[in-house]
Design an enzyme around this catalytic site. Structure first.
Site, PDB file in Angstrom:
ATOM      1  N   HIS A 162       0.721  -1.233   0.095  1.00 34.43           N
ATOM      2  CA  HIS A 162       0.173   0.018  -0.182  1.00 34.43           C
ATOM      3  C   HIS A 162       0.728   1.145  -0.052  1.00 34.43           C
ATOM      4  O   HIS A 162       2.306   1.060  -0.099  1.00 34.43           O
ATOM      5  CB  HIS A 162      -1.011  -0.063   1.240  1.00 34.43           C
ATOM      6  N   ASP A 175       3.061  -3.322   5.750  1.00 33.44           N
ATOM      7  CA  ASP A 175       2.963  -3.829   7.127  1.00 33.44           C
ATOM      8  C   ASP A 175       3.216  -5.172   7.508  1.00 33.44           C
ATOM      9  O   ASP A 175       2.511  -6.334   6.828  1.00 33.44           O
ATOM     10  CB  ASP A 175       1.453  -3.322   7.467  1.00 33.44           C
ATOM     11  N   HIS A 217       5.704   2.495  14.555  1.00 31.35           N
ATOM     12  CA  HIS A 217       4.840   1.721  15.434  1.00 31.35           C
ATOM     13  C   HIS A 217       5.651   1.163  16.412  1.00 31.35           C
ATOM     14  O   HIS A 217       4.954   0.296  17.114  1.00 31.35           O
ATOM     15  CB  HIS A 217       3.720   1.112  14.866  1.00 31.35           C
ATOM     16  N   HIS A 253       2.182  -4.187  14.747  1.00 35.90           N
ATOM     17  CA  HIS A 253       3.051  -4.438  13.258  1.00 35.90           C
ATOM     18  C   HIS A 253       4.027  -3.250  13.163  1.00 35.90           C
ATOM     19  O   HIS A 253       4.005  -2.206  14.017  1.00 35.90           O
ATOM     20  CB  HIS A 253       1.922  -4.311  12.256  1.00 35.90           C
ATOM     21  N   HIS A 255       5.095  -0.692  10.298  1.00 39.57           N
ATOM     22  CA  HIS A 255       4.781   0.028   9.111  1.00 39.57           C
ATOM     23  C   HIS A 255       6.078   0.349   8.456  1.00 39.57           C
ATOM     24  O   HIS A 255       6.760   1.254   8.626  1.00 39.57           O
ATOM     25  CB  HIS A 255       3.934   1.249   9.416  1.00 39.57           C
TER      26      HIS A 255
END
Length: 397
Positions: A162, A175, A217, A253, A255
């Site tokens: 993405h 991810d 994250h 997760h 990113h």
């Protein structure tokens, strides 16, 4: 150092002149010079604002300027355009060099020829960084020299290809989740942090081949200071849902994003971790392909990290002895508390990528807390596996 968040809804063209912003007061001190911050902010918004607006689908931009080194008339640091709340993305960031000349600040951002030239003379940049920041031509071909961001030989999963902000273009983000959760550098380079007022900042690694990878994250991060060398496979942090620079996250997760300087690089057709990556018809689809095998999103945990290129890894082999059982369970982790993801029959020969310590199991070869991890990420108790004659002892995971 206390950060300074600035919000502006002024048009990009206006920001090239004098910015109309509401500033949070900063603590006094040379590194909080208002003119410096305003110049860095105006340069950041001028050069990265369009990219941030497209990624965030927002016209109002909130920025953060973080000077980290100062020597004489020079300052080095990082700057961020914060992700709006609720937007799943990693932040638009840039390292900067500022030089005070004739009472005015001249600011350059990473990825530009001006930044590369300034880095060659700035006393706040060390010799290793001078070479790293030199501008390079665009990389050609599909090879990136990048591994997947976890241990080589281990298997994780992905949530599809993405954009840095979901549907934003290009699709430069993936991810990743699963495995042991330890996020590792995709290639050797130097580490830098952004949004450092948070306990767990945003981390990116600038690599020697012209690529930069981002890791959003994460928690339990390395304590190495900014500008430090980090090795291929060295731990950066652990997967989580932290939002130091804003945004949104759903489920633990990392990113992971791919850049070249300030330019987002599509992963389409690129070899990363020994897999060639392809987009789907929309964001969060697509797959990784290797030797005819395709791994789509949400399939845990058989996306094996084959490293950043070079020779195919070699593994030790062992033979399964199921004893009184018809087969031996293959588990997702080193212990019987982990889920069963497969099985091995009696006399199966398996490849052993590495060994991990875990739950105690009794079998034909005694009671053991050692677990053999296969290249696909599955674990088999060493109590049921005998290393084949002449094979080297597998390394620790």
């Amino acid at each position: 150092m206390s950060p300074l968040w600035l919000r502006s809804g002024v048009a990009l063209g206006t920001l090239l002149g004098a910015l109309a912003v509401a500033a949070v007061p900063a603590q006094a001190g040379p590194a909080d010079d208002t003119a410096l911050r305003r110049t860095v902010e105006s340069t950041l918004v001028a050069e990265r604002g369009a990219q941030a607006r497209a990624a965030y689908a927002s016209t109002a931009l909130e920025t953060m300027v973080e000077p980290s080194r100062r020597s004489g008339a020079w300052v080095f640091g990082g700057a961020v355009i914060r992700v709006p709340d609720g937007v799943e993305a990693s932040p638009v960031t840039a390292l900067f060099l500022a030089h005070r000349v004739a009472g005015r600040w001249r600011v350059t951002l990473e990825g530009t020829p001006e930044f590369g030239a300034a880095a060659q003379v700035a006393p706040v940049v060390d010799a290793g960084e001078r070479a790293l920041f030199a501008v390079r031509p665009a990389l050609a071909g599909t090879a990136t020299g990048l591994a997947l961001p976890w241990a080589q030989g281990a298997g994780w999963a992905h949530w599809g290809v993405h954009g840095d902000s979901g549907t934003s273009r290009p699709y430069n983000a993936i991810d990743f989740y699963g495995g042991d959760g330890h996020v590792r550098a995709s290639r050797a380079g130097k580490i830098y942090r952004f949004c450092t007022s948070a306990r767990w900042p945003y981390i990116k690694v600038v690599h020697d081949n012209g690529y930069t990878t981002g890791y959003y994250h994460t928690v339990n991060q390395t304590t190495k200071p900014d500008g430090s060398d980090i090795a291929l496979g060295e731990q950066v942090g652990d997967i989580n849902t932290q939002l130091p620079c804003g945004g949104s996250a759903n489920g633990d997760h990392v990113h992971w994003t791919l850049w070249q300087g300030s330019t987002a690089v599509a992963v389409q057709g690129k070899d990363i971790g020994g897999w060639t990556w392809y987009e789907g018809s929309s964001a969060y689809q697509g797959y990784a392909e290797r030797n005819g095998t395709r791994i789509y999103g949400n399939t845990c945990c058989n996306l094996v990290n084959y490293g950043g290129g070079g020779p195919t890894p070699t593994y030790s082999t062992g033979t399964v002895n199921s004893g009184t059982y018809s087969s031996v369970n293959v588990r997702s982790g080193p212990g019987t508390s982990y889920g069963v993801i497969g099985s091995q029959a009696h006399n199966d020969v398996i490849q052993i990528a590495c060994t991990a310590s875990g739950g105690s199991v009794s079998g034909p070869y005694g009671t053991s807390t050692v677990w053999d991890r296969k290249p696909d990420g599955g674990y088999v108790s060493a109590a049921f596996v005998k290393l084949d004659a002449g094979q080297p002892v597998p390394p620790g995971c």
